[in-house]
Design a protein around this motif. Structure first.
Motif, short mmCIF file in Angstrom:
data_model
loop_
_atom_site.label_atom_id
_atom_site.label_comp_id
_atom_site.label_asym_id
_atom_site.label_seq_id
_atom_site.Cartn_x
_atom_site.Cartn_y
_atom_site.Cartn_z
N ALA A 97 -12.51 -68.71 26.81
CA ALA A 97 -13.25 -67.59 26.21
C ALA A 97 -13.33 -66.39 27.16
N ILE A 98 -13.61 -66.63 28.43
CA ILE A 98 -13.80 -65.52 29.37
C ILE A 98 -12.49 -64.77 29.60
N GLN A 99 -11.39 -65.51 29.74
CA GLN A 99 -10.08 -64.85 29.90
C GLN A 99 -9.76 -64.00 28.67
N SER A 100 -10.18 -64.45 27.50
CA SER A 100 -9.91 -63.71 26.27
C SER A 100 -10.72 -62.41 26.22
N ILE A 101 -11.94 -62.45 26.69
CA ILE A 101 -12.74 -61.23 26.75
C ILE A 101 -12.08 -60.22 27.68
N ASP A 102 -11.51 -60.70 28.77
CA ASP A 102 -10.82 -59.82 29.71
C ASP A 102 -9.62 -59.14 29.04
N VAL A 103 -8.86 -59.91 28.25
CA VAL A 103 -7.71 -59.34 27.54
C VAL A 103 -8.18 -58.30 26.52
N LEU A 104 -9.23 -58.62 25.76
CA LEU A 104 -9.73 -57.68 24.76
C LEU A 104 -10.20 -56.38 25.41
N CYS A 109 -10.29 -50.73 26.35
CA CYS A 109 -10.92 -49.84 27.34
C CYS A 109 -9.92 -49.27 28.33
N ASN A 110 -8.64 -49.37 28.03
CA ASN A 110 -7.65 -49.03 29.04
C ASN A 110 -6.61 -48.05 28.51
N PHE A 111 -7.10 -47.02 27.79
CA PHE A 111 -6.17 -46.04 27.22
C PHE A 111 -5.55 -45.21 28.36
N ASP A 204 -19.89 -56.15 31.85
CA ASP A 204 -19.08 -55.65 32.97
C ASP A 204 -17.78 -55.01 32.48
N ARG A 205 -17.11 -55.66 31.52
CA ARG A 205 -15.77 -55.22 31.15
C ARG A 205 -15.77 -54.05 30.17
N PHE A 206 -16.85 -53.87 29.42
CA PHE A 206 -16.90 -52.79 28.43
C PHE A 206 -17.84 -51.66 28.84
#
Length: 429
Positions: A97-104, A109-111, A204-206
């Motif tokens: 699940a955590i790796q998937s959140i990183d991919v999403l 968020c990486n335009f 953290d990621r978003f």
């Protein structure tokens, strides 16, 4: 069971969490409140192009990095553009699940501006369009929108070749900044996961997403410009089919659950009234499919019937006759109760699927008014409150052939002869 918890992060991003300890998987679904109806005039297809562009990894040499990074865990990842939303979905084992959140997060968020990447994605989309001919003119979808009078405002969700070629990086960047914001985005996570770890990871990621968007629910263009009934026919001696499009209420109607129930009773599955009449009583078809497409400001019910080309006129005649019968059919309280119970059980079985539940939660939260944005138990209460008067109101609309748009493909000799007699005009009157 099926109880989702809503959490709003500091930057305004809404999380809908449904923890299912017995599940072996996790489904993550992000819905953005912008789709084809938000495309600028003359640049139709922009929402779809942006979806493709975001999926293309900008920091890695491998452009398919996101797909491979999920698939190496045995999971799946996909995205699709709708009429008024864009959806990104990931399904993985609970350990990933955590790796998937990183991919999403990398996708959303990486335009980064990359002119070469944009040109490649535009060519991929144009190649996709070639499957249905120039600008999709051979597809049911294109013909339907043309009949509805939306050729200018919505020429198929995928856009037109000419409009796609006009889209620039600056156009995409403006669209992204306008709509990919936390107040116009919802993330649902359904399955077995650690809530505290997931929340921290998303925070953290978003964190770099801003929380101010334009209002995507205010559409200046009218969607449905034409009034039924309308019929278009196309000669094909080898394959046959009918697309029946019924414009109906939007997601915002107070009769939403009743509309869903009536669509199910009419044409969804072997229990449906339409299947019973066309197959069991007359033997005219093998199967049919039903799609209820509802957005914030309009709705359409599409019924596709595959058939032998020489049966086209018989099925069309039966379809119109059946609609008149159903519009006048008397439903008892006992029948309504049985149908409501069946419909509720069917939805519960569908909600067992983590991916379906995640999408369903997002749709209720992002698109519907807050009165509708609740868990499944609230939905069950609203279904149970459907009355015979509600059924009659919705039925009179759906089964009124004056609202119908029909596309017929098959052997047109008998159909044209029938049309010339004026019988169809009389039945549609």
């Amino acid at each position: 069971m099926f109880k989702r918890q809503k959490i709003t992060l500091g930057n305004g991003l809404r999380l809908l969490l449904d923890q299912r300890d017995s599940s072996q998987s996790v489904s993550i679904c992000c819905m953005v409140g912008a789709g084809a109806l938000n495309d600028p005039k003359g640049k139709e297809g922009m929402a779809h192009v942006l979806e493709h562009y975001l999926f293309r990894e900008q920091d890695e040499e491998d452009s398919n990095y996101h797909f491979k990074n999920i698939e190496k865990y045995g999971g799946s990842i996909n995205a699709f553009t709708g009429i008024d939303n864009t959806v990104f979905e990931i399904n993985v084992h609970k350990e990933d699940a955590i790796q998937s959140i990183d991919v999403l997060a990398k996708i959303l968020c990486n335009f980064k501006k990359n002119a070469d990447a944009l040109e490649i994605e535009k060519e991929i989309i144009i190649a996709e369009m070639n499957d249905v001919g120039e600008d999709g003119k051979n597809s049911f979808q294109y013909i339907k929108f043309e009949m509805l009078g939306v050729k200018e405002s919505l020429n198929h969700i995928i856009g037109k070749k000419s409009s796609i070629r006009k889209i620039t990086l600056d156009d995409l960047f403006d669209f992204y900044n306008n709509y990919y914001c936390t107040d116009n985005m919802v993330i649902s996570i359904v399955g077995c996961f650690d809530k505290d770890i997931v929340i921290k990871e998303i925070e953290d990621r978003f964190s770099m997403l801003k929380n101010t968007s334009v209002n995507p629910k205010i559409h200046k263009r009218d969607f449905l410009k034409e009034q039924g009934p309308k019929l278009k026919s196309y000669q094909n001696p080898y394959n046959g089919g009918i697309l029946l499009c019924i414009p109906c209420f939007s997601l915002m109607t107070e009769k939403l659950e009743c509309l869903e129930l009536m669509a199910d009773i009419f044409s969804d599955g072997t229990h449906s009234k339409l299947f019973e009449h066309l197959r069991e009583k007359q033997g005219l078809i093998y199967s049919l499919s039903n799609t209820l497409t509802l957005s914030h400001n309009f709705g359409m019910m599409d019924i596709i019937i595959s058939l032998r080309p020489n049966k086209l006129h018989k099925i069309l005649k039966s379809l119109i006759e059946i609609s008149a019968q159903l519009r006048n059919e008397h439903y008892s309280e006992e029948f309504l109760h049985q149908e409501k119970m069946r419909f509720i059980k069917k939805r519960f079985l569908m909600m067992e699927n983590n991916a379906y539940a995640a999408y369903w939660y997002n749709e209720r939260e992002l698109i519907l008014d807050k009165n509708f944005a609740d868990d499944l138990q609230e939905w069950v209460s609203r279904v149970n409150n459907i009355t015979l008067e509600d059924i009659k109101f919705v039925r009179d609309h759906l089964f009124n052939s004056k609202n119908w748009f029909l596309i017929c493909i098959g052997n047109l000799f008998f159909l044209h002869k029938w049309l010339l007699t004026g019988k169809i005009k009389k039945m549609l009157a």
